[in-house]
Design an enzyme around this catalytic site. Structure first.
Site, mmCIF file in Angstrom:
data_model
loop_
_atom_site.group_PDB
_atom_site.id
_atom_site.type_symbol
_atom_site.label_atom_id
_atom_site.label_comp_id
_atom_site.label_asym_id
_atom_site.label_seq_id
_atom_site.Cartn_x
_atom_site.Cartn_y
_atom_site.Cartn_z
ATOM 1 C CG ASP A 129 -15.387 10.173 4.583
ATOM 2 O OD1 ASP A 129 -14.878 10.476 3.491
ATOM 3 O OD2 ASP A 129 -15.938 9.091 4.792
ATOM 4 N NE ARG B 297 -8.402 0.628 -3.501
ATOM 5 C CZ ARG B 297 -8.592 -0.645 -3.230
ATOM 6 N NH1 ARG B 297 -8.728 -1.061 -1.981
ATOM 7 N NH2 ARG B 297 -8.643 -1.527 -4.193
ATOM 8 C CG HIS C 107 -18.681 12.127 2.392
ATOM 9 N ND1 HIS C 107 -18.170 10.842 2.437
ATOM 10 C CD2 HIS C 107 -19.592 12.207 3.392
ATOM 11 C CE1 HIS C 107 -18.747 10.181 3.427
ATOM 12 N NE2 HIS C 107 -19.618 10.982 4.025
ATOM 13 C CG LEU D 100 -5.507 8.657 -1.094
ATOM 14 C CD1 LEU D 100 -5.721 9.845 -2.014
ATOM 15 C CD2 LEU D 100 -4.549 7.644 -1.720
ATOM 16 N NE ARG E 60 -4.216 1.572 1.714
ATOM 17 C CZ ARG E 60 -5.459 1.241 1.456
ATOM 18 N NH1 ARG E 60 -5.835 -0.003 1.508
ATOM 19 N NH2 ARG E 60 -6.347 2.158 1.142
ATOM 20 C CG ASN F 156 -13.410 12.894 -0.530
ATOM 21 O OD1 ASN F 156 -13.353 12.176 -1.531
ATOM 22 N ND2 ASN F 156 -14.090 12.536 0.556
HETATM 23 C C1 GRF Z 1 -20.265 9.556 -5.664
HETATM 24 O O1 GRF Z 1 -21.521 9.477 -5.035
HETATM 25 C C2 GRF Z 1 -19.180 9.851 -4.693
HETATM 26 O O2 GRF Z 1 -19.490 10.783 -3.721
HETATM 27 C C3 GRF Z 1 -19.020 8.493 -4.076
HETATM 28 O O3 GRF Z 1 -19.012 7.630 -5.180
HETATM 29 C C4 GRF Z 1 -19.846 8.191 -6.183
HETATM 30 C C5 GRF Z 1 -19.032 8.291 -7.428
HETATM 31 O O4 GRF Z 1 -19.841 8.456 -8.556
HETATM 32 N N1 GRF Z 1 -17.900 8.407 -3.195
HETATM 33 P P1 GRF Z 1 -19.210 8.602 -10.010
HETATM 34 O O5 GRF Z 1 -18.108 7.578 -10.164
HETATM 35 O O6 GRF Z 1 -18.692 10.013 -10.167
HETATM 36 O O7 GRF Z 1 -20.359 8.309 -10.941
#
Ligand code: GRF
Length: 217
Positions: free
Chosen positions: A171, A101, A119, A103, A75, A117
């Site tokens: 997160d 993943r 979420h 990081l 990793r 990010n």
């Molecule tokens: C999104 O809902 C993102 O927040 C989550 O995975 C999804 C990714 O969607 N972690 P995409 O690959 O952009 O369609």
């Protein structure tokens, strides 16, 4: 004659899946609404459809799979390759867009660009455990990889999505934008996630647009 053109704000987008948020960024750029260059799309999964979306739009796309994810040495070596490749493309910003993943701080220290990010749930400003919504209800801050299911399982009235800066806490990190999504009585995970993703797509375009404007100011 020397060129006076200023270089566009460069972003690297990390994905693991379908890449609908990546597509929103590509489309906004094509429509002239997002003054950025998508310098690189990087996936940890060879079957991520987002790779194809990038190639369809002549964007460099690379897959660096993580084999043996539970082996710390593998990793760590994978994170070094990831960061070194990103640095080679010299982005101003790394966008974790459905990148599934976690990081480590070592990656964040090695990667020369700041990261944000996406979420698919509401996260609070204070890094705490609850979020105060606009209608006065208080909902738990959902973290992890299954937050759409969690929102349904807990019977929450409202969920949403958040874009935040990436720090060493998973997160968590300074919030850049957040949008609420009301949960309907007959929602399934698929229907709810579809509505959240619609909001995520708007939100990520807006946040990247704001950051690119701030960068060039
Ligand atoms: C999104 O809902 C993102 O927040 C989550 O995975 C999804 C990714 O969607 N972690 P995409 O690959 O952009 O369609």
């Amino acid at each position: 004659m020397m060129s006076t053109a200023t270089q566009l704000y460069r972003i690297a987008i990390l994905i693991s899946g379908s890449g609908s948020n990546l597509q929103a960024l590509i489309d906004a750029r094509a429509a002239g609404q997002l003054p950025v260059e998508i310098a690189l799309v990087l996936s940890d999964r060879p079957d991520a459809y987002g790779i194809q979306r990038a190639l369809n739009n002549k964007i460099p796309a690379v897959c660096i799979p993580l084999v043996r994810p539970h082996d710390p040495d593998t990793r760590a070596a994978w994170e070094i390759r990831l960061a070194d490749l990103i640095n080679l493309f010299a982005p101003d910003l790394v966008v974790l867009s459905g990148f599934m993943r976690v990081l480590s701080p070592a990656f964040l220290a090695r990667c020369q660009a700041p990261a944000i990010n996406q979420h698919p749930a509401l996260l609070p400003d204070d890094g705490g455990e609850v979020v105060y919504t606009s209608n006065g209800s208080v909902v738990p801050a959902l973290r992890g990889a299954h937050v759409v299911t969690d929102a349904l399982r807990l019977g929450l009235p409202i969920t949403g999505c958040t874009v935040h800066r990436v720090t060493s806490r998973v997160d968590d990190g300074p919030i850049l934008a957040r949008t609420e999504v009301v949960i309907l009585a007959d929602d399934t995970e698929a229907s709810l996630h579809t509505r959240i993703k619609e909001e995520e797509q708007r939100l990520v375009v807006e946040v990247v647009r704001q950051l690119s404007i701030a960068h060039s100011a």
